[in-house]
Design a protein around this motif. Structure first.
Motif, PDB file in Angstrom:
ATOM      1  N   ALA A  85       0.831  -1.212   0.000  1.00 58.21           N
ATOM      2  CA  ALA A  85       0.000   0.000   0.000  1.00 58.21           C
ATOM      3  C   ALA A  85       0.863   1.258   0.000  1.00 58.21           C
ATOM      4  O   ALA A  85       0.646   2.183  -0.801  1.00 58.21           O
ATOM      5  CB  ALA A  85      -0.930  -0.011   1.215  1.00 58.21           C
ATOM      6  N   VAL A  86       1.850   1.306   0.891  1.00 58.80           N
ATOM      7  CA  VAL A  86       2.706   2.483   0.983  1.00 58.80           C
ATOM      8  C   VAL A  86       3.507   2.677  -0.304  1.00 58.80           C
ATOM      9  O   VAL A  86       3.714   3.815  -0.759  1.00 58.80           O
ATOM     10  CB  VAL A  86       3.631   2.357   2.211  1.00 58.80           C
ATOM     11  CG1 VAL A  86       4.766   3.369   2.146  1.00 58.80           C
ATOM     12  CG2 VAL A  86       2.832   2.557   3.488  1.00 58.80           C
ATOM     13  N   SER A  87       3.943   1.592  -0.925  1.00 55.91           N
ATOM     14  CA  SER A  87       4.675   1.692  -2.195  1.00 55.91           C
ATOM     15  C   SER A  87       3.786   2.305  -3.274  1.00 55.91           C
ATOM     16  O   SER A  87       4.231   3.166  -4.053  1.00 55.91           O
ATOM     17  CB  SER A  87       5.155   0.308  -2.633  1.00 55.91           C
ATOM     18  OG  SER A  87       6.094  -0.220  -1.731  1.00 55.91           O
ATOM     19  N   GLU A  88       2.540   1.882  -3.341  1.00 49.86           N
ATOM     20  CA  GLU A  88       1.636   2.438  -4.349  1.00 49.86           C
ATOM     21  C   GLU A  88       1.317   3.897  -4.062  1.00 49.86           C
ATOM     22  O   GLU A  88       1.274   4.725  -4.976  1.00 49.86           O
ATOM     23  CB  GLU A  88       0.349   1.621  -4.408  1.00 49.86           C
ATOM     24  CG  GLU A  88      -0.610   2.113  -5.482  1.00 49.86           C
ATOM     25  CD  GLU A  88      -1.698   1.118  -5.813  1.00 49.86           C
ATOM     26  OE1 GLU A  88      -2.829   1.568  -6.111  1.00 49.86           O
ATOM     27  OE2 GLU A  88      -1.425  -0.090  -5.793  1.00 49.86           O
ATOM     28  N   PHE A  89       1.107   4.234  -2.790  1.00 48.82           N
ATOM     29  CA  PHE A  89       0.796   5.615  -2.443  1.00 48.82           C
ATOM     30  C   PHE A  89       1.971   6.538  -2.790  1.00 48.82           C
ATOM     31  O   PHE A  89       1.788   7.636  -3.322  1.00 48.82           O
ATOM     32  CB  PHE A  89       0.472   5.737  -0.950  1.00 48.82           C
ATOM     33  CG  PHE A  89      -0.731   4.936  -0.509  1.00 48.82           C
ATOM     34  CD1 PHE A  89      -1.650   4.471  -1.434  1.00 48.82           C
ATOM     35  CD2 PHE A  89      -0.936   4.643   0.824  1.00 48.82           C
ATOM     36  CE1 PHE A  89      -2.754   3.727  -1.039  1.00 48.82           C
ATOM     37  CE2 PHE A  89      -2.030   3.915   1.235  1.00 48.82           C
ATOM     38  CZ  PHE A  89      -2.944   3.449   0.310  1.00 48.82           C
ATOM     39  N   ALA A  90       3.182   6.084  -2.484  1.00 50.09           N
ATOM     40  CA  ALA A  90       4.364   6.893  -2.800  1.00 50.09           C
ATOM     41  C   ALA A  90       4.537   7.037  -4.306  1.00 50.09           C
ATOM     42  O   ALA A  90       4.939   8.101  -4.798  1.00 50.09           O
ATOM     43  CB  ALA A  90       5.615   6.262  -2.178  1.00 50.09           C
ATOM     44  N   SER A  91       4.207   5.984  -5.062  1.00 46.42           N
ATOM     45  CA  SER A  91       4.317   6.050  -6.521  1.00 46.42           C
ATOM     46  C   SER A  91       3.337   7.057  -7.096  1.00 46.42           C
ATOM     47  O   SER A  91       3.672   7.829  -8.005  1.00 46.42           O
ATOM     48  CB  SER A  91       4.065   4.662  -7.122  1.00 46.42           C
ATOM     49  OG  SER A  91       5.045   3.730  -6.700  1.00 46.42           O
ATOM     50  N   ARG A  92       2.112   7.066  -6.585  1.00 46.51           N
ATOM     51  CA  ARG A  92       1.113   8.026  -7.074  1.00 46.51           C
ATOM     52  C   ARG A  92       1.512   9.453  -6.727  1.00 46.51           C
ATOM     53  O   ARG A  92       1.342  10.379  -7.521  1.00 46.51           O
ATOM     54  CB  ARG A  92      -0.258   7.696  -6.476  1.00 46.51           C
ATOM     55  CG  ARG A  92      -0.845   6.386  -6.964  1.00 46.51           C
ATOM     56  CD  ARG A  92      -2.262   6.211  -6.486  1.00 46.51           C
ATOM     57  NE  ARG A  92      -2.813   4.915  -6.870  1.00 46.51           N
ATOM     58  CZ  ARG A  92      -4.055   4.524  -6.623  1.00 46.51           C
ATOM     59  NH1 ARG A  92      -4.884   5.341  -5.990  1.00 46.51           N
ATOM     60  NH2 ARG A  92      -4.486   3.344  -7.007  1.00 46.51           N
TER      61      ARG A  92
END
Length: 438
Positions: free
Chosen positions: A273-280
């Motif tokens: 989740a954190v990886s996707e949020f940081a990517s966005r």
């Protein structure tokens, strides 16, 4: 002269484009995780459904009144918004996209019958896209915003305002006597910039209507409420104080946060989740051509659920500001691992990019001993690769290319939002495109 074009009940109207059976039905669009109503059709408003009403409190209306509830389809709404704004730009020489469903247009230098021109634009948007709109016009942005409110209200509640002001309303074309009458019927709370707290204070001072505020002393109200209120009063008086912003100002911080569809009790899905949020967040950062110098990550449990509670955040400084997804994700995951504790059912996480500056920023060499893997130049992904990443995801859909730590895009993630009533992405996904059959 300014005009404000506003899509009526925009999210609901977007859904109705592809499902005409929803016309004349009470419809609500629900927030993330299908939590509460964030858009309502006029029919739903007539049932007494309030903005922000929790779904569990109004779901009984499905059976008793035929209420239809849909999950928010922001991919669809964003695409329809872009199409609407492209057409609306033809109303005048300058445009400011104020929100997903609102657009200010300058009418300076536009000749001819402006009311007829606005009516033609409204018809064009309805015919070409299927979105009903209302248009308000005035000598200032505040008056245009107020005129738009009057146009929408006169359409929905014809007893409050004259019917000729419905759909298209120009306060500049009203006589002084008619303008006073209309503004006296408008609650001061409907004036752009008057919030709930200020509204209560104004009414304690005897300022009940938009006309009362217009007739007030701008300097006296500035002494009590500040320069913003002074500008509001002057704008109501026809003195333009708020310029058109053709290009939105860069954000000072960029955040991506989500509540989970179900509780997360282990580290691995939190990393995804954190990886996707940081990517966005990194994609948004590059879009405004900025670099980030700090990364904040947080996790928390739900205060509304039974069980042990935990909430923690951490901010990691980056010694070299960057817009590189890999570096930002690495920092966010590192922060998550530092604050994570087992034994809790986490309900929400998020990433914020802080200390933003223009991408032209240059920083000198790092001090000796600080050339860690997180900060070395060799660890910075080439800018061309980031551009390619953004272009592919923009063309083929968000998540088409992602870092491995975000998890598989083909597998349902336990932390994904609950959207049990989601409609197809009719205009942005080939698989969801409507097909007409004979």
């Amino acid at each position: 002269m300014y005009a404000l074009i506003d899509g009526n009940n925009f999210y609901v109207s977007c859904e109705r484009i592809f499902r005409p059976s929803l016309n004349a039905c009470p419809v609500v669009v629900l927030s993330n995780n299908d939590g509460c109503a964030i858009a309502r059709s006029n029919e739903a408003k007539a049932l007494g459904v309030a903005m922000g009403a929790p779904w569990f409190k109004i779901q009984h209306l499905q059976e008793s009144a035929g209420l239809v509830a849909l999950s928010a389809n922001f991919t669809l709404y964003g695409d329809i918004s872009q199409r609407m704004m492209t057409i609306a730009a033809g109303l005048g020489p300058q445009q400011e996209v104020y929100s997903i469903d609102e657009s200010f247009v300058s009418l300076t230098g536009v000749r001819g019958d402006l009311i007829k021109r606005a009516q033609t634009m409204r018809s064009r948007i309805l015919q070409w896209i299927g979105i009903p709109t209302c248009i308000g016009m005035g000598e200032t942005k505040t008056l245009a915003k107020l005129a738009n409110h009057i146009a929408k209200t006169a359409e929905r509640k014809p007893g409050l305002y004259p019917t000729e002001l419905a759909q298209v309303c120009s306060l500049s074309h009203l006589s002084a006597e008619r303008l006073k009458e209309v503004l006296q019927r408008t609650d001061v709370a409907e004036v752009w910039g008057v919030g709930r707290r200020i509204n209560a204070q104004l009414k304690d001072m005897g300022i009940e209507t938009a006309w009362d505020l217009r007739a007030s002393s701008a300097s006296a109200l500035r002494a009590r409420f500040g320069v913003v209120m002074e500008r509001t009063v002057k704008e109501l008086q026809g003195v333009a104080c708020i310029d058109l912003e053709e290009w939105p100002a860069n954000k000072k911080e960029i955040a991506c946060t989500r509540s989970f569809g179900q509780a997360v009790v282990s580290l691995e899905p939190l990393i995804e989740a954190v990886s996707e949020f940081a990517s966005r967040a990194a994609e948004k950062l590059r879009r405004q051509r900025s670099l980030s110098g700090q990364v904040l990550v947080f996790i928390r449990t739900s205060p509304f659920r039974a069980g042990p509670q935990y909430s923690q955040s951490i901010t990691l400084p980056l010694l070299r500001p960057t817009a590189d997804t890999a570096t930002l994700v690495q920092a966010a995951v590192m922060g998550l691992q530092l604050i994570y504790q087992g034994g809790f059912a986490f309900a929400k996480a998020g990433v914020m990019l802080l200390d933003l500056r223009d991408e032209g920023f240059e920083q000198g060499e790092l001090p000796l001993g600080l050339e860690t893997s997180l900060y070395t130049r060799e660890n910075q992904t080439p800018k061309a690769l980031m551009q390619a990443l953004d272009q592919i995801n923009q063309r083929y859909g968000r998540g088409t290319l992602a870092l491995a730590s975000s998890g598989s895009s083909t597998k349902k993630k336990i932390w994904s939002m609950r959207q049990e009533r989601l409609t197809p992405r009719y205009t942005t996904a080939w698989a969801d495109m409507p097909v007409a059959r004979a």
